[in-house]
Design a protein around this motif. Structure first.
Motif, mmCIF file in Angstrom:
data_model
loop_
_atom_site.group_PDB
_atom_site.id
_atom_site.type_symbol
_atom_site.label_atom_id
_atom_site.label_comp_id
_atom_site.label_asym_id
_atom_site.label_seq_id
_atom_site.Cartn_x
_atom_site.Cartn_y
_atom_site.Cartn_z
ATOM 1 N N THR A 62 0.829 -1.198 0.000
ATOM 2 C CA THR A 62 0.000 0.000 0.000
ATOM 3 C C THR A 62 0.869 1.257 0.000
ATOM 4 O O THR A 62 0.566 2.244 -0.694
ATOM 5 C CB THR A 62 -0.943 0.006 1.224
ATOM 6 N N ALA A 63 1.970 1.222 0.770
ATOM 7 C CA ALA A 63 2.835 2.393 0.886
ATOM 8 C C ALA A 63 3.721 2.608 -0.335
ATOM 9 O O ALA A 63 4.144 3.744 -0.608
ATOM 10 C CB ALA A 63 3.713 2.265 2.133
ATOM 11 N N ASN A 64 4.006 1.539 -1.060
ATOM 12 C CA ASN A 64 5.006 1.621 -2.135
ATOM 13 C C ASN A 64 4.454 1.391 -3.529
ATOM 14 O O ASN A 64 5.229 1.228 -4.478
ATOM 15 C CB ASN A 64 6.132 0.624 -1.861
ATOM 16 N N SER A 65 3.135 1.371 -3.685
ATOM 17 C CA SER A 65 2.567 1.171 -5.020
ATOM 18 C C SER A 65 1.239 1.896 -5.150
ATOM 19 O O SER A 65 0.556 2.158 -4.162
ATOM 20 C CB SER A 65 2.381 -0.317 -5.314
ATOM 21 N N SER A 66 0.894 2.217 -6.386
ATOM 22 C CA SER A 66 -0.400 2.807 -6.707
ATOM 23 C C SER A 66 -0.764 2.371 -8.114
ATOM 24 O O SER A 66 0.064 1.801 -8.837
ATOM 25 C CB SER A 66 -0.331 4.340 -6.625
ATOM 26 N N ALA A 67 -1.969 2.671 -8.524
ATOM 27 C CA ALA A 67 -2.386 2.300 -9.879
ATOM 28 C C ALA A 67 -1.502 2.990 -10.911
ATOM 29 O O ALA A 67 -1.169 2.407 -11.954
ATOM 30 C CB ALA A 67 -3.854 2.667 -10.087
ATOM 31 N N ALA A 68 -1.098 4.211 -10.637
ATOM 32 C CA ALA A 68 -0.259 4.964 -11.573
ATOM 33 C C ALA A 68 1.211 4.581 -11.460
ATOM 34 O O ALA A 68 1.985 4.755 -12.403
ATOM 35 C CB ALA A 68 -0.425 6.465 -11.321
ATOM 36 N N ASP A 69 1.612 4.061 -10.307
ATOM 37 C CA ASP A 69 3.017 3.733 -10.070
ATOM 38 C C ASP A 69 3.125 2.374 -9.378
ATOM 39 O O ASP A 69 3.413 2.283 -8.181
ATOM 40 C CB ASP A 69 3.662 4.830 -9.210
ATOM 41 N N PRO A 70 2.871 1.294 -10.116
ATOM 42 C CA PRO A 70 2.891 -0.048 -9.519
ATOM 43 C C PRO A 70 4.308 -0.466 -9.140
ATOM 44 O O PRO A 70 5.290 0.043 -9.702
ATOM 45 C CB PRO A 70 2.322 -0.938 -10.628
ATOM 46 N N ILE A 71 4.396 -1.386 -8.208
ATOM 47 C CA ILE A 71 5.703 -1.884 -7.795
ATOM 48 C C ILE A 71 6.212 -2.897 -8.818
ATOM 49 O O ILE A 71 5.438 -3.697 -9.365
ATOM 50 C CB ILE A 71 5.611 -2.500 -6.378
ATOM 51 N N ALA A 72 7.520 -2.822 -9.126
ATOM 52 C CA ALA A 72 8.112 -3.736 -10.112
ATOM 53 C C ALA A 72 8.607 -4.999 -9.409
ATOM 54 O O ALA A 72 8.999 -4.953 -8.231
ATOM 55 C CB ALA A 72 9.263 -3.063 -10.829
ATOM 56 N N PRO A 73 8.593 -6.120 -10.094
ATOM 57 C CA PRO A 73 9.119 -7.345 -9.484
ATOM 58 C C PRO A 73 10.593 -7.180 -9.126
ATOM 59 O O PRO A 73 11.379 -6.699 -9.951
ATOM 60 C CB PRO A 73 8.950 -8.392 -10.593
ATOM 61 N N PRO A 74 11.000 -7.551 -7.894
ATOM 62 C CA PRO A 74 12.426 -7.514 -7.549
ATOM 63 C C PRO A 74 13.237 -8.372 -8.512
ATOM 64 O O PRO A 74 12.736 -9.356 -9.066
ATOM 65 C CB PRO A 74 12.460 -8.084 -6.131
ATOM 66 N N LYS A 75 14.501 -8.008 -8.692
ATOM 67 C CA LYS A 75 15.335 -8.693 -9.679
ATOM 68 C C LYS A 75 15.867 -10.042 -9.194
ATOM 69 O O LYS A 75 16.410 -10.816 -9.987
ATOM 70 C CB LYS A 75 16.511 -7.792 -10.068
ATOM 71 N N ALA A 76 15.732 -10.321 -7.912
ATOM 72 C CA ALA A 76 16.237 -11.575 -7.329
ATOM 73 C C ALA A 76 17.718 -11.765 -7.645
ATOM 74 O O ALA A 76 18.155 -12.817 -8.116
ATOM 75 C CB ALA A 76 15.419 -12.764 -7.815
ATOM 76 N N ASP A 77 18.514 -10.692 -7.360
ATOM 77 C CA ASP A 77 19.947 -10.723 -7.657
ATOM 78 C C ASP A 77 20.796 -10.498 -6.411
ATOM 79 O O ASP A 77 21.944 -10.062 -6.490
ATOM 80 C CB ASP A 77 20.279 -9.665 -8.710
ATOM 81 N N ARG A 78 20.248 -10.832 -5.255
ATOM 82 C CA ARG A 78 20.970 -10.588 -4.005
ATOM 83 C C ARG A 78 21.908 -11.739 -3.658
ATOM 84 O O ARG A 78 22.892 -11.549 -2.958
ATOM 85 C CB ARG A 78 19.962 -10.336 -2.881
ATOM 86 N N ILE A 79 21.573 -12.916 -4.137
ATOM 87 C CA ILE A 79 22.428 -14.091 -3.945
ATOM 88 C C ILE A 79 23.055 -14.439 -5.290
ATOM 89 O O ILE A 79 22.343 -14.649 -6.283
ATOM 90 C CB ILE A 79 21.631 -15.294 -3.417
ATOM 91 N N THR A 80 24.391 -14.490 -5.331
ATOM 92 C CA THR A 80 25.096 -14.904 -6.548
ATOM 93 C C THR A 80 25.349 -16.408 -6.460
ATOM 94 O O THR A 80 26.051 -16.867 -5.550
ATOM 95 C CB THR A 80 26.428 -14.151 -6.694
ATOM 96 N N VAL A 81 24.752 -17.155 -7.385
ATOM 97 C CA VAL A 81 24.877 -18.612 -7.356
ATOM 98 C C VAL A 81 25.958 -19.050 -8.341
ATOM 99 O O VAL A 81 25.918 -18.698 -9.522
ATOM 100 C CB VAL A 81 23.534 -19.290 -7.693
ATOM 101 N N VAL A 82 26.911 -19.828 -7.855
ATOM 102 C CA VAL A 82 28.001 -20.348 -8.674
ATOM 103 C C VAL A 82 27.869 -21.862 -8.754
ATOM 104 O O VAL A 82 27.619 -22.524 -7.741
ATOM 105 C CB VAL A 82 29.370 -19.986 -8.058
ATOM 106 N N GLY A 83 28.030 -22.415 -9.961
ATOM 107 C CA GLY A 83 28.016 -23.872 -10.117
ATOM 108 C C GLY A 83 26.656 -24.442 -10.360
ATOM 109 O O GLY A 83 25.639 -23.804 -10.253
#
Length: 594
Positions: free
Chosen positions: A573-594
């Motif tokens: 509610t605090a971070n999105s609106s119809a005019a400014d929807p929240i974007a999906p997070p990039k899921a790039d916080r963990i770097t996976v090797v192998g």
């Protein structure tokens, strides 16, 4: 709400109308005498009994959305395709069609039929799901870990009926309970030492008798809130099954099926993968393999669950004889059709004649009208609560992968809530098993594309955990991250979903705790100081050391906030609106090797 029609307890299945679904390879084949598969025409030595089974429905009465509502099918040319699947209106039709022409038919389940349910069922303590299972003509099920989400007393109410002690009678009608027995052979009352529910049940039609023993995984206390398992002990699955197999045999029951809420991991994600193609048992790994190899040969087949995987596999019993082990994925997307050939002379199953296959609950069959009516009745009660918008998204926010966009979004929401409670809050961690679904951009109802409703949020986070704050040293925080891939989580890692600012590398070429690269762990770009204190937000389940994270149970200066769904709602509610929807997070916080 009008009362649902009460069925008389059905001891045998009625004959119902036609056809089957998409077939997979048979698990076992062998020749039998000529009368083996003709016994429905004339009584003979052998009688085919149809065993229909499913598991891990989790209250998904309506068709699940996104990847939760699809299965992968392997094609003859080696490619795969996805099929939309699930929804109790379709499951009912498929089961009723499958029973056609099978006068000897029994339907069983492998646990977690309720719990972690979407709002339509979860809002009413899963009474709608039990009502639906009654109408599905379920005969018997084992308990799963989620049957204990609200404790043993609530499980007893689901079995026996009665209104909820706090919320009362939903729709003004008294809940009548399950028409089928829940089996809990390895769940004991701490004080009496006795099973809290029936340990076994015998299905009988004419002179054919098959015993069912039901157990949940011994590790249930580690994956359920402490309140849910208070006063209970959970015994070894194999020892319990072997004990009650002897009890059944002493009663003259030689044909036995074990319903086990524990599972394995097949080598392929396709539901119709030939599990036995590399050699018996080679196509599956995980806890169920050791259980299957140890359960007494007196048990003729194992119906399993818990891992939400699809498989029909052959694992040798302790005497070396092949035995079928099955699981039908989750959320009502598949059902398993197994033929057990009963030998009237011995009273046992002719094991060499067992045939089994998983079938897709496709959505191209007519909806079962009674299920449509059931869903409509409960939706009318849930709609005023469920249809309320709580946020806006610009695209699908999925819940799959080592790190998922939905997991990151929840962690960010819990970090924001933590900082409202205490500005010193440093980070948040979310357990992946608590992220029950993603959010889809396409509208499910009349709310419009991109709108997130309260019902959709409830489906993502149905557990009513609180957001808890605790203090940890940097050394403890590093240990928590290493517990994702060590200790209880060595074989099946549980990767916590991190809030923004926490980054590190996961090196899958290494083993055990070394897979978390200590030197890579950063918070807002700075290395973790082992001697410093960090304020960490988690849900109450993790804060109690759940999911194999004992160090999370050692935090200090506890502060309990709002429930996790409220935290997500406030964040959206605090971070999105119809005019400014929240974007999906990039899921790039963990770097996976192998």
């Amino acid at each position: 709400m009008p009362a649902a029609p009460r069925r008389t307890r059905r001891r045998t299945h009625a004959l119902l109308a036609s056809a089957a679904g998409l077939a997979t390879a048979a698990a076992l084949t062998a020749a039998l005498p000529a009368d083996a598969h003709e016994s429905h025409h004339r009584p003979g030595r052998y009688q085919d009994v149809q065993l229909l089974s499913f598991n891990d429905l989790h209250g998904n009465l309506e068709p699940p959305s996104g990847s939760s509502g699809r299965v992968t099918e392997l094609q003859q040319d080696g490619t795969t395709k996805t099929i939309d699947a699930g929804g109790v209106e379709y499951l009912a039709t498929h089961l009723r069609q499958a029973r056609a022409g099978h006068p000897y038919s029994v339907t069983a389940a492998g646990g977690d039929l309720v719990g972690a349910s979407p709002l339509l069922s979860g809002l009413f303590h899963d009474e709608p799901t039990v009502e639906a299972l009654n109408q599905l003509d379920l005969d018997v099920t084992s308990v799963g870990n989620h049957e204990f989400d609200e404790g043993a007393r609530e499980l007893a109410r689901l079995q026996n009926g009665g209104c909820h002690p706090t919320d009362g009678c939903a729709g003004g009608q008294e809940f009548e309970g399950a028409d089928f027995p829940y089996l809990a052979a390895n769940v004991r009352d701490e004080k009496t030492g006795k099973p809290i529910l029936k340990p076994y049940w015998v299905w009988q039609k004419e002179d054919v008798r098959i015993g069912f023993i039901g157990v949940t995984l011994e590790g249930t206390p580690g994956i359920v809130s402490a309140d849910g398992v208070k006063g209970l002990t959970f015994k070894d699955e194999t020892e319990t099954i072997n004990k009650y197999a002897k009890v059944l045999q002493r009663q003259g029951v030689q044909s036995i099926v074990a319903l086990i809420h524990e599972g394995g991991y097949p080598a392929s994600g396709s539901y119709n993968y030939d599990c036995d193609s590399p050699g018996a048992g080679d196509g599956i790994s995980g806890p169920i393999v050791d259980i299957a190899k140890s359960v007494t040969p007196a048990v003729d087949a194992l119906v399993t669950g818990h891992t939400h995987q699809a498989y029909v596999c052959t694992v040798p019993d302790p005497s070396g004889r092949p035995r079928t082990v099955t699981s039908a994925s989750s959320f009502g997307r598949l059902y398993t059709d197994t033929t057990l050939t009963y030998d009237r002379r011995t009273g046992d199953i002719a094991r060499t004649a067992v045939r089994s296959a998983n079938h897709v609950v496709t959505r191209d069959v007519p909806k079962a009208a009674d299920m449509t009516g059931l869903i409509s009745r409960w939706n009318a009660l849930a709609a005023p609560i469920g249809n309320r918008p709580i946020g806006y998204i610009s695209g699908d926010i999925g819940n799959t992968g080592t790190e998922s966009p939905m997991g990151d979004l929840i962690a960010d929401a819990q970090l924001a809530h933590g900082r409202e409670l205490d500005p010193r809050t440093s980070l948040a961690l979310m357990n992946p098993g608590g992220v029950r679904a993603g959010l889809t951009y396409a509208a499910k109802g009349a709310e419009g594309d991109g709108v997130v409703t309260y019902a959709e949020g409830f489906t993502v986070q149905p557990f009513a955990n609180t957001v808890n704050l605790q203090d940890f040293t940097g050394a403890q925080l590093i240990q928590v991250l290493k517990e994702q891939v060590s200790g209880a989580n060595t074989e099946a890692p549980k990767i916590l979903q991190p809030s923004a600012g926490l980054t590190y590398t996961l090196d899958l070429t290494k083993s055990g705790a070394d897979r978390v690269v200590t030197g890579s762990i950063r918070l807002n770009g700075a290395p973790i100081d082992p001697a410093a204190t960090y304020r960490v937000a988690t849900n109450s389940f993790l804060a109690g050391g759940g999911d194999g994270f004992p160090t999370l149970g050692q935090g200090t200066n506890d502060l309990v906030g709002s429930d996790d769904l409220t935290a997500l709602e406030k964040y959206l509610t605090a971070n999105s609106s119809a005019a400014d929807p929240i974007a999906p997070p990039k899921a790039d916080r963990i770097t996976v090797v192998g």
